[in-house]
Motif scaffolding. Structure first.
Motif, short mmCIF file in Angstrom:
data_model
loop_
_atom_site.label_atom_id
_atom_site.label_comp_id
_atom_site.label_asym_id
_atom_site.label_seq_id
_atom_site.Cartn_x
_atom_site.Cartn_y
_atom_site.Cartn_z
N ASP A 99 -27.69 -36.45 -2.81
CA ASP A 99 -27.39 -37.24 -4.00
C ASP A 99 -26.09 -38.02 -3.77
OD1 ASP A 99 -29.60 -36.21 -5.44
OD2 ASP A 99 -28.44 -34.40 -5.92
N PRO A 100 -25.89 -39.12 -4.51
CA PRO A 100 -24.62 -39.84 -4.37
C PRO A 100 -23.45 -38.89 -4.63
CG PRO A 100 -26.19 -41.15 -5.62
CD PRO A 100 -26.81 -39.80 -5.44
N ALA A 101 -22.43 -38.96 -3.80
CA ALA A 101 -21.26 -38.08 -3.95
C ALA A 101 -20.55 -38.40 -5.25
CB ALA A 101 -20.32 -38.25 -2.76
N ALA A 102 -20.14 -37.36 -5.97
CA ALA A 102 -19.44 -37.54 -7.24
C ALA A 102 -18.00 -37.98 -6.99
CB ALA A 102 -19.46 -36.23 -8.04
N ASN A 103 -17.44 -38.69 -7.93
CA ASN A 103 -16.06 -39.15 -7.85
C ASN A 103 -15.12 -37.96 -7.63
OD1 ASN A 103 -13.90 -40.96 -8.01
ND2 ASN A 103 -13.67 -40.62 -10.20
N GLY A 104 -14.24 -38.07 -6.64
CA GLY A 104 -13.25 -37.04 -6.37
C GLY A 104 -13.73 -35.89 -5.51
#
Length: 135
Positions: A99-104
Motif C-alpha cells: 500500500d502507499p506508505a503513510a505520511n511519516g
C-alpha cells in the motif's frame, strides 16, 4: 575526524538484470577505492520483475527492499520506444503490504504505474534502499 556526506537521490533508469542489486553509493565515510570498509550504511538499487503492459490499461509494478532496509527513492522504466503512446501514471513509496506508505513512516519499497496503447511493452519498478552494512 568524523566526516558527513549529503546524499542526493535521483530516479535514473539502470540497465540491470531482473532481481539484481547494485551498490549505488555509500554513506558515512566511504573509501576512495569503493570498498566502503569504514562505512556503516550502504544504498543499493533493487530491480523488480517486469510487468507486461496491457494496451489501454493501467498496470502497476513494484519492488520491495530486503528486510530491515528502508526505501529512500525509486522510479520506473518502460521498454516502450514510442514515448508518445506511453504514460507513467503513478510513482510512490509503499509499505510492506504494497500500500502507499503513510505520511511519516519508513517505506519498504516502490511502486510505479503506467499505461500504453500498443502491445509488446513492459514496466519495471526500481527502488533505492538504505541498508546497514554487515561488518
Amino acid at each position: 575526524m568524523k566526516r558527513s556526506i549529503v546524499l542526493a537521490l535521483a530516479s535514473v533508469p539502470m540497465m540491470l538484470a531482473t532481481g539484481m542489486a547494485s551498490t549505488a553509493y555509500a554513506a558515512d565515510d566511504p573509501d576512495t577505492d569503493g570498498s566502503d570498509k569504514n562505512g556503516k550504511v550502504v544504498a543499493k538499487t533493487y530491480v523488480g520483475v517486469p510487468m507486461t503492459l496491457v494496451p489501454n490499461q493501467n498496470v502497476t509494478a513494484w519492488v520491495q527492499c530486503p528486510t530491515d532496509a528502508t526505501a529512500v527513492g525509486g522510479g520506473g522504466f518502460t521498454n516502450v520506444t514510442d514515448a508518445v503512446t506511453a504514460y507513467l501514471t503513478d510513482s510512490y513509496p509503499i509499505d510492506a503490504s504494497g500500500d502507499p506508505a503513510a505520511n511519516g513512516t519508513s517505506a519498504t519499497g516502490w511502486a510505479v504505474s503506467a499505461t500504453h496503447q500498443e502491445n509488446n511493452s513492459s514496466l519495471t519498478a526500481y527502488v533505492v534502499c538504505l541498508e546497514k552494512k554487515k561488518m
